[in-house]
Design a protein around this motif. Structure first.
Motif, mmCIF file in Angstrom:
data_model
loop_
_atom_site.group_PDB
_atom_site.id
_atom_site.type_symbol
_atom_site.label_atom_id
_atom_site.label_comp_id
_atom_site.label_asym_id
_atom_site.label_seq_id
_atom_site.Cartn_x
_atom_site.Cartn_y
_atom_site.Cartn_z
ATOM 1 N N ILE A 80 -7.119 -82.900 -9.195
ATOM 2 C CA ILE A 80 -7.049 -83.719 -10.403
ATOM 3 C C ILE A 80 -8.116 -83.239 -11.379
ATOM 4 O O ILE A 80 -8.957 -82.412 -11.025
ATOM 5 C CB ILE A 80 -7.259 -85.235 -10.096
ATOM 6 N N GLU A 81 -8.080 -83.747 -12.616
ATOM 7 C CA GLU A 81 -9.025 -83.258 -13.618
ATOM 8 C C GLU A 81 -10.413 -83.862 -13.435
ATOM 9 O O GLU A 81 -10.573 -84.948 -12.872
ATOM 10 C CB GLU A 81 -8.483 -83.512 -15.024
ATOM 11 N N HIS A 82 -11.411 -83.098 -13.916
ATOM 12 C CA HIS A 82 -12.816 -83.519 -13.833
ATOM 13 C C HIS A 82 -13.555 -83.021 -15.076
ATOM 14 O O HIS A 82 -13.082 -82.120 -15.767
ATOM 15 C CB HIS A 82 -13.491 -82.928 -12.589
ATOM 16 N N ASN A 83 -14.737 -83.595 -15.304
ATOM 17 C CA ASN A 83 -15.640 -83.051 -16.316
ATOM 18 C C ASN A 83 -17.060 -83.155 -15.799
ATOM 19 O O ASN A 83 -17.302 -83.627 -14.678
ATOM 20 C CB ASN A 83 -15.454 -83.752 -17.677
ATOM 21 N N VAL A 84 -18.004 -82.696 -16.606
ATOM 22 C CA VAL A 84 -19.416 -82.783 -16.218
ATOM 23 C C VAL A 84 -20.222 -83.270 -17.413
ATOM 24 O O VAL A 84 -20.116 -82.712 -18.516
ATOM 25 C CB VAL A 84 -19.965 -81.418 -15.734
ATOM 26 N N ILE A 116 -23.078 -85.555 -13.734
ATOM 27 C CA ILE A 116 -22.065 -86.455 -13.177
ATOM 28 C C ILE A 116 -20.706 -86.116 -13.766
ATOM 29 O O ILE A 116 -20.610 -85.479 -14.816
ATOM 30 C CB ILE A 116 -22.377 -87.946 -13.499
ATOM 31 N N CYS A 117 -19.649 -86.567 -13.069
ATOM 32 C CA CYS A 117 -18.310 -86.545 -13.644
ATOM 33 C C CYS A 117 -18.083 -87.917 -14.262
ATOM 34 O O CYS A 117 -18.317 -88.935 -13.620
ATOM 35 C CB CYS A 117 -17.251 -86.252 -12.583
ATOM 36 N N GLU A 118 -17.639 -87.919 -15.517
ATOM 37 C CA GLU A 118 -17.503 -89.182 -16.253
ATOM 38 C C GLU A 118 -16.154 -89.858 -16.051
ATOM 39 O O GLU A 118 -15.944 -90.950 -16.573
ATOM 40 C CB GLU A 118 -17.722 -88.944 -17.754
ATOM 41 N N LEU A 119 -15.227 -89.221 -15.379
ATOM 42 C CA LEU A 119 -13.934 -89.877 -15.198
ATOM 43 C C LEU A 119 -14.127 -91.112 -14.314
ATOM 44 O O LEU A 119 -14.968 -91.103 -13.402
ATOM 45 C CB LEU A 119 -12.905 -88.907 -14.604
ATOM 46 N N PRO A 120 -13.378 -92.186 -14.603
ATOM 47 C CA PRO A 120 -13.637 -93.474 -13.949
ATOM 48 C C PRO A 120 -13.677 -93.372 -12.420
ATOM 49 O O PRO A 120 -12.737 -92.867 -11.805
ATOM 50 C CB PRO A 120 -12.454 -94.345 -14.410
ATOM 51 N N GLY A 121 -14.774 -93.843 -11.860
ATOM 52 C CA GLY A 121 -14.901 -93.896 -10.405
ATOM 53 C C GLY A 121 -15.411 -92.628 -9.754
ATOM 54 O O GLY A 121 -15.816 -92.643 -8.592
ATOM 55 N N HIS A 122 -15.397 -91.511 -10.481
ATOM 56 C CA HIS A 122 -15.721 -90.232 -9.839
ATOM 57 C C HIS A 122 -17.201 -90.120 -9.464
ATOM 58 O O HIS A 122 -17.528 -89.563 -8.408
ATOM 59 C CB HIS A 122 -15.318 -89.059 -10.738
ATOM 60 N N GLN A 123 -18.087 -90.619 -10.329
ATOM 61 C CA GLN A 123 -19.515 -90.554 -9.995
ATOM 62 C C GLN A 123 -19.796 -91.352 -8.724
ATOM 63 O O GLN A 123 -20.478 -90.864 -7.811
ATOM 64 C CB GLN A 123 -20.358 -91.092 -11.152
ATOM 65 N N GLY A 126 -18.921 -89.729 -5.547
ATOM 66 C CA GLY A 126 -19.713 -88.607 -5.060
ATOM 67 C C GLY A 126 -19.924 -87.482 -6.048
ATOM 68 O O GLY A 126 -20.615 -86.506 -5.737
ATOM 69 N N MET A 127 -19.330 -87.612 -7.247
ATOM 70 C CA MET A 127 -19.484 -86.513 -8.206
ATOM 71 C C MET A 127 -20.779 -86.707 -9.009
ATOM 72 O O MET A 127 -20.774 -87.035 -10.190
ATOM 73 C CB MET A 127 -18.272 -86.409 -9.123
ATOM 74 N N ILE A 128 -21.881 -86.459 -8.327
ATOM 75 C CA ILE A 128 -23.209 -86.530 -8.926
ATOM 76 C C ILE A 128 -24.066 -85.475 -8.247
ATOM 77 O O ILE A 128 -23.974 -85.259 -7.025
ATOM 78 C CB ILE A 128 -23.823 -87.947 -8.802
#
Ligand SMILES: [Cu+2]
Length: 135
Positions: A80-84, A116-123, A126-128
């Motif tokens: 799925i898509e992600h950002n930083v 962090i990843c700013e997509l909802p719930g991703h941080q 574990g996306m930190i």
């Protein structure tokens, strides 16, 4: 007849100059340097490039860089898509699955920064990660 002599000297100069130039240009065979190959004074600090891998749900990779301009090469290995987001700083574009992107975070002073990843719930999932900038 000093004036006539001057005219002869001028004529010789005018005739010889173009042939000299032609020889210099045509025999070199090399292209002239482009402006991008001539660094200006403001660009003499090369930026550091570090690679980061994004996935569900993690940010891993080269998390220590020297102080100065930093460009992060982001690779989304997920489905799925992600950002930083550099917390307190810029955010990358959102990367579709299986894509890469260059993320210019600007000039960083020594210290630690949160990514962090700013997509909802991703941080929270574990996306930190902590980016350590050393002197
Ligand atoms: Cu994400």
């Amino acid at each position: 007849m000093p004036q006539r002599r001057l005219l002869i000297v001028l004529a010789v100069l005018l005739l010889s100059a173009p042939s000299c130039r032609t020889g210099t240009y045509d025999t070199s065979g090399r292209p002239w340097p482009t402006t991008s190959e001539v660094p200006t004074k403001s660009e003499n600090t090369a930026s550091t490039t570090a690679s980061l891998d994004l996935a569900e749900f993690s940010i891993n990779g080269e998390l220590q860089v020297p102080a100065g301009p930093v460009v992060l090469t982001l690779r989304n290995n997920g489905v799925i898509e992600h950002n930083v987001r550099l917390v307190g700083g810029p955010v990358s574009e959102t990367l579709p699955a299986n894509s890469t992107s260059q993320f210019d975070v600007g000039e960083l002073a020594a210290g630690t920064y949160e990514l962090i990843c700013e997509l909802p719930g991703h941080q929270d999932a574990g996306m930190i990660a902590t980016l350590t900038v050393v002197r």
